[in-house]
Design a protein around this motif. Structure first.
Motif, PDB file in Angstrom:
ATOM      1  N   GLN A   1      54.422   4.531  26.948  1.00  0.00           N
ATOM      2  CA  GLN A   1      54.676   5.731  26.164  1.00  0.00           C
ATOM      3  C   GLN A   1      55.619   6.694  26.879  1.00  0.00           C
ATOM      4  OE1 GLN A   1      53.850   6.307  22.999  1.00  0.00           O
ATOM      5  NE2 GLN A   1      54.999   8.239  23.135  1.00  0.00           N
ATOM      6  N   VAL A   2      55.643   6.658  28.202  1.00  0.00           N
ATOM      7  CA  VAL A   2      56.571   7.511  28.953  1.00  0.00           C
ATOM      8  C   VAL A   2      58.002   7.262  28.488  1.00  0.00           C
ATOM      9  CG1 VAL A   2      57.546   7.982  31.232  1.00  0.00           C
ATOM     10  CG2 VAL A   2      55.063   7.743  30.973  1.00  0.00           C
ATOM     11  N   LEU A   3      58.370   5.992  28.383  1.00  0.00           N
ATOM     12  CA  LEU A   3      59.731   5.669  27.939  1.00  0.00           C
ATOM     13  C   LEU A   3      59.929   6.018  26.472  1.00  0.00           C
ATOM     14  CD1 LEU A   3      60.567   2.253  29.658  1.00  0.00           C
ATOM     15  CD2 LEU A   3      60.762   4.572  30.551  1.00  0.00           C
ATOM     16  N   GLN A   4      58.916   5.767  25.655  1.00  0.00           N
ATOM     17  CA  GLN A   4      59.047   6.081  24.232  1.00  0.00           C
ATOM     18  C   GLN A   4      59.208   7.573  24.012  1.00  0.00           C
ATOM     19  OE1 GLN A   4      56.880   7.478  21.658  1.00  0.00           O
ATOM     20  NE2 GLN A   4      58.196   6.791  19.983  1.00  0.00           N
ATOM     21  N   THR A   5      58.513   8.384  24.806  1.00  0.00           N
ATOM     22  CA  THR A   5      58.640   9.841  24.699  1.00  0.00           C
ATOM     23  C   THR A   5      60.036  10.293  25.078  1.00  0.00           C
ATOM     24  OG1 THR A   5      56.290  10.149  25.175  1.00  0.00           O
ATOM     25  CG2 THR A   5      57.725  12.039  25.536  1.00  0.00           C
TER      26      THR A   5
ATOM     27  N   ALA B   1      50.955  12.143  27.822  1.00  0.00           N
ATOM     28  CA  ALA B   1      51.773  13.347  27.928  1.00  0.00           C
ATOM     29  C   ALA B   1      51.722  13.929  29.337  1.00  0.00           C
ATOM     30  CB  ALA B   1      51.302  14.382  26.913  1.00  0.00           C
ATOM     31  N   THR B   2      50.551  13.915  29.941  1.00  0.00           N
ATOM     32  CA  THR B   2      50.378  14.444  31.301  1.00  0.00           C
ATOM     33  C   THR B   2      51.181  13.625  32.307  1.00  0.00           C
ATOM     34  OG1 THR B   2      48.179  15.281  30.719  1.00  0.00           O
ATOM     35  CG2 THR B   2      48.653  14.998  33.061  1.00  0.00           C
ATOM     36  N   MET B   3      51.153  12.312  32.159  1.00  0.00           N
ATOM     37  CA  MET B   3      51.940  11.447  33.037  1.00  0.00           C
ATOM     38  C   MET B   3      53.441  11.700  32.863  1.00  0.00           C
ATOM     39  SD  MET B   3      49.710   8.003  32.314  1.00  0.00           S
ATOM     40  CE  MET B   3      50.813   6.861  33.129  1.00  0.00           C
ATOM     41  N   THR B   4      53.878  11.787  31.621  1.00  0.00           N
ATOM     42  CA  THR B   4      55.300  12.021  31.352  1.00  0.00           C
ATOM     43  C   THR B   4      55.755  13.356  31.929  1.00  0.00           C
ATOM     44  OG1 THR B   4      55.028  10.786  29.289  1.00  0.00           O
ATOM     45  CG2 THR B   4      57.054  12.057  29.544  1.00  0.00           C
ATOM     46  N   SER B   5      54.888  14.357  31.859  1.00  0.00           N
ATOM     47  CA  SER B   5      55.233  15.682  32.384  1.00  0.00           C
ATOM     48  C   SER B   5      55.436  15.658  33.888  1.00  0.00           C
ATOM     49  CB  SER B   5      54.127  16.676  32.016  1.00  0.00           C
ATOM     50  OG  SER B   5      54.029  16.830  30.618  1.00  0.00           O
TER      51      SER B   5
ATOM     52  N   ASP C   1      61.014  24.583  32.252  1.00  0.00           N
ATOM     53  CA  ASP C   1      60.053  23.504  32.481  1.00  0.00           C
ATOM     54  C   ASP C   1      58.875  23.597  31.515  1.00  0.00           C
ATOM     55  OD1 ASP C   1      61.608  22.525  34.545  1.00  0.00           O
ATOM     56  OD2 ASP C   1      60.478  23.591  36.102  1.00  0.00           O
ATOM     57  N   SER C   2      58.411  24.816  31.302  1.00  0.00           N
ATOM     58  CA  SER C   2      57.308  25.017  30.365  1.00  0.00           C
ATOM     59  C   SER C   2      57.679  24.558  28.965  1.00  0.00           C
ATOM     60  CB  SER C   2      56.909  26.496  30.353  1.00  0.00           C
ATOM     61  OG  SER C   2      55.844  26.720  29.446  1.00  0.00           O
ATOM     62  N   THR C   3      58.914  24.840  28.562  1.00  0.00           N
ATOM     63  CA  THR C   3      59.388  24.420  27.243  1.00  0.00           C
ATOM     64  C   THR C   3      59.468  22.898  27.140  1.00  0.00           C
ATOM     65  OG1 THR C   3      60.664  26.457  26.976  1.00  0.00           O
ATOM     66  CG2 THR C   3      61.304  24.587  25.607  1.00  0.00           C
ATOM     67  N   VAL C   4      59.953  22.259  28.205  1.00  0.00           N
ATOM     68  CA  VAL C   4      60.050  20.802  28.205  1.00  0.00           C
ATOM     69  C   VAL C   4      58.661  20.170  28.118  1.00  0.00           C
ATOM     70  CG1 VAL C   4      60.723  18.778  29.548  1.00  0.00           C
ATOM     71  CG2 VAL C   4      62.250  20.757  29.439  1.00  0.00           C
ATOM     72  N   LEU C   5      57.716  20.691  28.917  1.00  0.00           N
ATOM     73  CA  LEU C   5      56.359  20.140  28.873  1.00  0.00           C
ATOM     74  C   LEU C   5      55.735  20.314  27.484  1.00  0.00           C
ATOM     75  CD1 LEU C   5      56.677  19.845  31.940  1.00  0.00           C
ATOM     76  CD2 LEU C   5      54.317  20.658  32.175  1.00  0.00           C
ATOM     77  N   ARG C   6      56.010  21.459  26.860  1.00  0.00           N
ATOM     78  CA  ARG C   6      55.471  21.680  25.522  1.00  0.00           C
ATOM     79  C   ARG C   6      56.007  20.627  24.543  1.00  0.00           C
ATOM     80  NH1 ARG C   6      51.061  23.454  23.536  1.00  0.00           N
ATOM     81  NH2 ARG C   6      51.202  21.292  22.836  1.00  0.00           N
ATOM     82  N   SER C   7      57.298  20.303  24.675  1.00  0.00           N
ATOM     83  CA  SER C   7      57.888  19.294  23.783  1.00  0.00           C
ATOM     84  C   SER C   7      57.293  17.918  24.056  1.00  0.00           C
ATOM     85  CB  SER C   7      59.407  19.272  23.941  1.00  0.00           C
ATOM     86  OG  SER C   7      59.798  18.743  25.193  1.00  0.00           O
ATOM     87  N   ILE C   8      56.991  17.644  25.316  1.00  0.00           N
ATOM     88  CA  ILE C   8      56.384  16.357  25.678  1.00  0.00           C
ATOM     89  C   ILE C   8      54.994  16.226  25.050  1.00  0.00           C
ATOM     90  CG2 ILE C   8      55.367  15.060  27.598  1.00  0.00           C
ATOM     91  CD1 ILE C   8      57.757  16.047  29.311  1.00  0.00           C
ATOM     92  N   TYR C   9      54.182  17.260  25.184  1.00  0.00           N
ATOM     93  CA  TYR C   9      52.831  17.211  24.608  1.00  0.00           C
ATOM     94  C   TYR C   9      52.895  17.163  23.087  1.00  0.00           C
ATOM     95  CZ  TYR C   9      50.260  17.742  28.961  1.00  0.00           C
ATOM     96  OH  TYR C   9      49.707  17.516  30.201  1.00  0.00           O
ATOM     97  N   ASN C  10      53.807  17.934  22.491  1.00  0.00           N
ATOM     98  CA  ASN C  10      53.936  17.924  21.032  1.00  0.00           C
ATOM     99  C   ASN C  10      54.288  16.526  20.523  1.00  0.00           C
ATOM    100  OD1 ASN C  10      53.379  20.641  20.926  1.00  0.00           O
ATOM    101  ND2 ASN C  10      55.487  21.283  20.528  1.00  0.00           N
TER     102      ASN C  10
END
Length: 467
Positions: A306-310, A447-451, A27-36
């Protein structure tokens, strides 16, 4: 036998802990990719630029609102499996030509003040209104004053937002009744109009509009209602200390036109495993006509898109259906939210999360949740994943106006909580413009919303609730 059982329990606990640790690492890795992705390749700021600078303020029923519908629909088609419009009838109100207001002080000098008609207010007569002013601290003062002291005058509501409250939305809630119900209450005592101190913690020259209502008053008792800037509210207050009989002039040209056709904009990525379980994320596409509505709520609109675009950019295929809803008419009617909720009630789908962004594009601090204590336990177990991003606010209470009608679906309701200290400097005023939004803060919010959506998509609702 007891030793074997004890050893089995220990080994089982160890395996469970190891699995939990492994899941948390993933999960931490996924969130990092989302923020990046959001901090390097987001389209949110570009979308907001177009909404704000190419379209502008998007008042319900206006040509600009329709342009925003068409633009966001086309952009969402590029990042969603499907995108479509949901028809909804909305009230149409126009401001007309600019307002004029001034008062004459004890020495006979005219002092011009900054005002704006409140949304839904009627106009003044063509020649304006020239009348004395009675200042009050709130609606409760009217009864003690009585009709004899109010009739034929402007009622000046001058209760400020509470500056000692850290949660500025609480300050707003503590005085917004003056704006919404002030004209109805004053008209019942024979007032000719109302002047309302702007809902703003800062001292400046920007009047802040917003919705008002005449309640069940007959139309022939409607009176015009206007907002005055905080600086000018102080000037009027000081002048009234010197001359209780000073006169105030107001002209405004606003008009109500009845209901017109508009739309919610809806787009989704279909879930790969549980397509009938829906996660909704959204903001409201309409804004007031002053400024261009960048913080309220252009930011929430583009963050939701942006959630969908991410997800598309990171090749993430959700288990559950992720649906963006850009609601129309939050500002002066909530028609879009109610239309969406009514449609949901007829569908064979389960909404598990409804997340809204409608508090500006400032630095995200966390979320407010409307859910059960049991479900909140699961949500709090994710809090540590957000710590590297300085997201710390995970609290019960508060979600959003547009997701509120979905409460009966059993979904967790949530609202993004950005830092709110500057929000009311811009809220409903002409300075709510694109230049007031920081690109990085906007992207961090998306990014926070997508996470959060990823976590709900991956784990669903708490298993304790399903038993």
């Amino acid at each position: 036998m007891n030793r074997i059982f004890t050893l089995a329990v220990i080994l089982g606990s160890f395996a469970f802990a190891k699995a939990q640790k492994s899941a948390a690492a993933m999960d931490s890795t996924v969130l990092r990719s989302i923020y990046n992705q959001n901090l390097t390749s987001s389209k949110s700021y570009q979308w907001l630029d177009h909404l704000s600078n190419n379209i502008g303020g998007r008042l319900s029923g206006s040509p600009q609102a329709q342009l925003a519908v068409e633009y966001t629909l086309e952009e969402l088609k590029k990042v969603a499996d499907t995108a479509y419009l949901q028809p909804v009838m909305v009230p149409k109100w126009t401001r007309g030509i600019p307002e004029v207001a001034y008062f004459k002080d004890a020495e006979g000098n005219n002092t011009k003040v900054n005002v704006c008609a409140l949304g839904g207010s009627i106009a003044t007569p063509a020649n304006g209104i020239w009348a004395e002013v009675i200042e009050v601290d709130g609606l409760e003062d009217l009864k003690s004053l009585g009709r004899s002291k109010i009739e034929g005058k402007f009622v000046f509501y001058n209760r400020p937002m509470e500056s000692t409250k850290i949660q500025t939305f609480e300050s707003y809630g503590g005085c917004v009744d003056q704006r919404y119900s002030g004209a109805q209450a004053a008209a019942e005592y024979g007032a000719v109009g109302t002047i309302v101190r702007s809902m703003n913690l800062r001292m400046d020259d920007f009047p802040h509009t917003g919705a008002m209502s005449y309640g069940d008053l007959p139309m022939d008792q409607y009176i015009p209602s206007t907002a005055i800037s905080t600086n000018d509210a102080e000037k009027l207050h000081q002048a009234l200390q010197e001359d209780k009989n000073l006169k105030f002039y107001l002209f405004q040209d606003s008009e109500n036109h009845g209901d017109v056709q508009s739309y919610n904009v809806i787009a989704e990525i279909k879930g790969s495993q549980f397509p009938d379980e829906v996660i909704v994320v959204g903001g409201h596409l309409d804004s007031w006509d002053l400024g261009d509505g960048s913080h309220d709520d252009g930011a929430g609109v583009v963050q939701s898109m942006q959630v969908l675009q991410t997800m598309k950019a990171t090749n993430y295929r959700p288990k559950r259906t992720i649906r963006v809803v850009l609601f129309m008419n939050e500002e002066n009617g909530l028609r879009g939210a109610n239309a969406y909720a009514a449609a949901v009630a007829t569908q064979d789908q389960k909404h598990i999360l409804a997340l809204e962004s409608d508090a500006g594009g400032f630095t995200p601090r966390g979320f407010g949740f409307d859910t059960s204590p049991l479900q909140m336990q699961q949500i709090l177990s994710w809090k540590g994943l957000f710590k590297p991003y300085l997201i710390h606010y995970f609290e019960m209470g508060g979600s959003g106006a547009d997701v509120g009608p979905l409460k009966d679906t059993g979904a967790v309701l949530a609202g993004l909580r950005p830092d709110s200290q500057r929000y009311f400097d811009y809220h409903h005023a002409s300075n709510d413009t694109f230049d007031a939004v920081n690109k990085r803060e906007l992207e961090l919010g998306a990014a926070t919303m997508t996470s959060l959506i990823y976590l709900f998509d991956n784990y669903g609702l708490s298993k304790k609730l399903k038993k």
